[in-house]
Design a protein around this motif. Structure first.
Motif, mmCIF file in Angstrom:
data_model
loop_
_atom_site.group_PDB
_atom_site.id
_atom_site.type_symbol
_atom_site.label_atom_id
_atom_site.label_comp_id
_atom_site.label_asym_id
_atom_site.label_seq_id
_atom_site.Cartn_x
_atom_site.Cartn_y
_atom_site.Cartn_z
ATOM 1 N N GLY A 43 0.793 -1.222 0.000
ATOM 2 C CA GLY A 43 0.000 0.000 0.000
ATOM 3 C C GLY A 43 0.821 1.265 0.000
ATOM 4 O O GLY A 43 0.281 2.366 -0.117
ATOM 5 N N ASN A 44 2.149 1.141 0.125
ATOM 6 C CA ASN A 44 3.037 2.300 0.108
ATOM 7 C C ASN A 44 3.880 2.361 -1.162
ATOM 8 O O ASN A 44 4.864 3.090 -1.222
ATOM 9 C CB ASN A 44 3.959 2.264 1.336
ATOM 10 C CG ASN A 44 3.201 2.406 2.630
ATOM 11 O OD1 ASN A 44 2.347 3.276 2.764
ATOM 12 N ND2 ASN A 44 3.490 1.530 3.588
ATOM 13 N N GLY A 45 3.490 1.554 -2.147
ATOM 14 C CA GLY A 45 4.208 1.590 -3.417
ATOM 15 C C GLY A 45 5.328 0.577 -3.545
ATOM 16 O O GLY A 45 6.097 0.620 -4.498
ATOM 17 N N LEU A 65 10.919 -12.375 0.531
ATOM 18 C CA LEU A 65 12.180 -12.704 -0.143
ATOM 19 C C LEU A 65 12.840 -11.480 -0.770
ATOM 20 O O LEU A 65 14.062 -11.321 -0.718
ATOM 21 C CB LEU A 65 11.939 -13.763 -1.226
ATOM 22 C CG LEU A 65 11.296 -15.076 -0.752
ATOM 23 C CD1 LEU A 65 11.062 -15.990 -1.944
ATOM 24 C CD2 LEU A 65 12.164 -15.764 0.297
ATOM 25 N N THR A 66 12.040 -10.612 -1.375
ATOM 26 C CA THR A 66 12.586 -9.408 -2.010
ATOM 27 C C THR A 66 11.632 -8.242 -1.764
ATOM 28 O O THR A 66 10.449 -8.438 -1.497
ATOM 29 C CB THR A 66 12.770 -9.584 -3.531
ATOM 30 O OG1 THR A 66 11.474 -9.745 -4.152
ATOM 31 C CG2 THR A 66 13.640 -10.787 -3.859
ATOM 32 N N LYS A 67 12.158 -7.029 -1.843
ATOM 33 C CA LYS A 67 11.349 -5.820 -1.694
ATOM 34 C C LYS A 67 11.899 -4.754 -2.620
ATOM 35 O O LYS A 67 13.097 -4.456 -2.589
ATOM 36 C CB LYS A 67 11.378 -5.319 -0.246
ATOM 37 C CG LYS A 67 10.574 -4.046 -0.019
ATOM 38 C CD LYS A 67 10.606 -3.618 1.445
ATOM 39 C CE LYS A 67 9.774 -2.368 1.674
ATOM 40 N NZ LYS A 67 9.747 -1.959 3.108
ATOM 41 N N GLU A 68 11.037 -4.204 -3.451
ATOM 42 C CA GLU A 68 11.477 -3.142 -4.349
ATOM 43 C C GLU A 68 10.336 -2.183 -4.651
ATOM 44 O O GLU A 68 9.162 -2.543 -4.570
ATOM 45 C CB GLU A 68 12.033 -3.717 -5.648
ATOM 46 C CG GLU A 68 11.048 -4.511 -6.470
ATOM 47 C CD GLU A 68 11.647 -5.041 -7.766
ATOM 48 O OE1 GLU A 68 10.856 -5.423 -8.642
ATOM 49 O OE2 GLU A 68 12.893 -5.074 -7.890
ATOM 50 N N LYS A 69 10.705 -0.962 -4.976
ATOM 51 C CA LYS A 69 9.718 0.053 -5.306
ATOM 52 C C LYS A 69 9.021 -0.332 -6.602
ATOM 53 O O LYS A 69 9.666 -0.700 -7.580
ATOM 54 C CB LYS A 69 10.394 1.421 -5.468
ATOM 55 C CG LYS A 69 9.429 2.595 -5.532
ATOM 56 C CD LYS A 69 8.791 2.863 -4.193
ATOM 57 C CE LYS A 69 7.937 4.118 -4.242
ATOM 58 N NZ LYS A 69 7.247 4.366 -2.938
ATOM 59 N N VAL A 144 -0.735 0.035 -5.402
ATOM 60 C CA VAL A 144 -1.533 0.812 -4.459
ATOM 61 C C VAL A 144 -3.003 0.682 -4.846
ATOM 62 O O VAL A 144 -3.341 0.742 -6.031
ATOM 63 C CB VAL A 144 -1.121 2.300 -4.470
ATOM 64 C CG1 VAL A 144 -2.049 3.123 -3.589
ATOM 65 C CG2 VAL A 144 0.326 2.458 -4.009
ATOM 66 N N ILE A 145 -3.851 0.510 -3.865
ATOM 67 C CA ILE A 145 -5.286 0.489 -4.117
ATOM 68 C C ILE A 145 -5.806 1.926 -4.055
ATOM 69 O O ILE A 145 -5.652 2.593 -3.026
ATOM 70 C CB ILE A 145 -6.035 -0.361 -3.078
ATOM 71 C CG1 ILE A 145 -5.500 -1.796 -3.065
ATOM 72 C CG2 ILE A 145 -7.538 -0.362 -3.373
ATOM 73 C CD1 ILE A 145 -6.065 -2.642 -1.936
#
Length: 253
Positions: A43-45, A65-69, A144-145
């Motif tokens: 929800g924060n992009g 496992l991974t996090k990216e914008k 994002v919703i």
């Protein structure tokens, strides 16, 4: 990969839980196995790739496992203040605007609005449109919703001025200013916040348009010589704005 939304921000290596309708969809509809991976949007992009670790009685445990914008969210934020249409047209507006990339909806009551809702009905409608936005966000890969705000009346619009950098009113009687000319005459920042105000089936009265100009310093916009339906106008304008800012796959000028 299948996409789900979570209401928390988390980091690589952490664990999250999915419950409720999403849990049922994950386990019983999609029949995903342990070790399968999904995309979670916080929800924060941010998009998070997660692996299913265990199924519990009413929830699934996943490891990040991974996090990216996310690369799919437009930098420019476009909202629709949509005049209330008849029947289920708002469902269509919310669905398609979500797919294209809008940020949210303000259901707008105006002088020529045909449909009238009491407070209980408004709450139900708002909840329904939020569910439509969530489903469309999942389908289209949004991170994002879009938010569905409370109903607002065209007589009570002062707060809009503080929340948006620009306010554009679509009006069939405007003959000169187009979205393209508006962008040529103004240096619109990449992350600007724009509100598009669209009338109901009967359009806006001249008095309402004048009020938008005076109280919101709104720019009155034409979409051309053809009169579009209310469920079409906002979608066309939203698409034109995102195109002008290179948010539909083309490069910025």
């Amino acid at each position: 990969m299948h996409r789900f939304f979570i209401d928390q921000s988390t980091e690589i290596g952490k664990k999250v839980f999915i419950s409720g309708n999403d849990y049922n969809h994950l386990k019983n509809s999609l029949r995903l196995d342990l070790g399968d991976r999904v995309i979670l949007s916080d929800g924060n992009g941010f998009d998070l790739e997660a692996e299913i670790i265990t199924y519990q009685t009413e929830s699934a445990e996943l490891k990040i496992l991974t996090k990216e914008k996310s690369k799919v969210e437009p930098k420019i934020k476009v909202w629709l203040a949509q005049g209330l249409p008849k029947k289920s047209k708002m469902d269509l507006i919310v669905e398609k605007a979500t797919e294209i990339g809008f940020s949210g909806l303000i259901p707008l009551e105006s002088k020529r609005t045909i449909v009238k809702y009491n407070q209980k009905k408004k709450a139900k409608k708002r909840s329904r449109w939020q569910r439509v936005a969530e489903a469309a966000a999942k389908q289209s890969g949004r991170a994002v919703i879009p938010k569905i705000k409370n109903f607002c009346n065209s007589n009570n619009i002062k707060s809009f001025k503080e929340k948006f950098d620009y306010v554009l009113v679509l009006w069939e009687d405007e003959k000169k200013t187009t979205i393209k000319s508006f962008f040529k005459e103004n240096e619109i920042a990449a992350e600007a916040k724009i509100l598009l105000i669209i009338g109901p089936e009967g359009g806006f009265s001249e008095a309402e348009v004048n009020r938008f100009e005076q109280k919101l310093e709104a720019e009155i916009i034409t979409l051309g010589p053809r009169i579009l339906r209310t469920e079409t106008a906002g979608i066309v304008a939203l698409t034109a704005i995102l195109s002008e800012k290179g948010e539909l796959g083309d490069e910025n000028d």
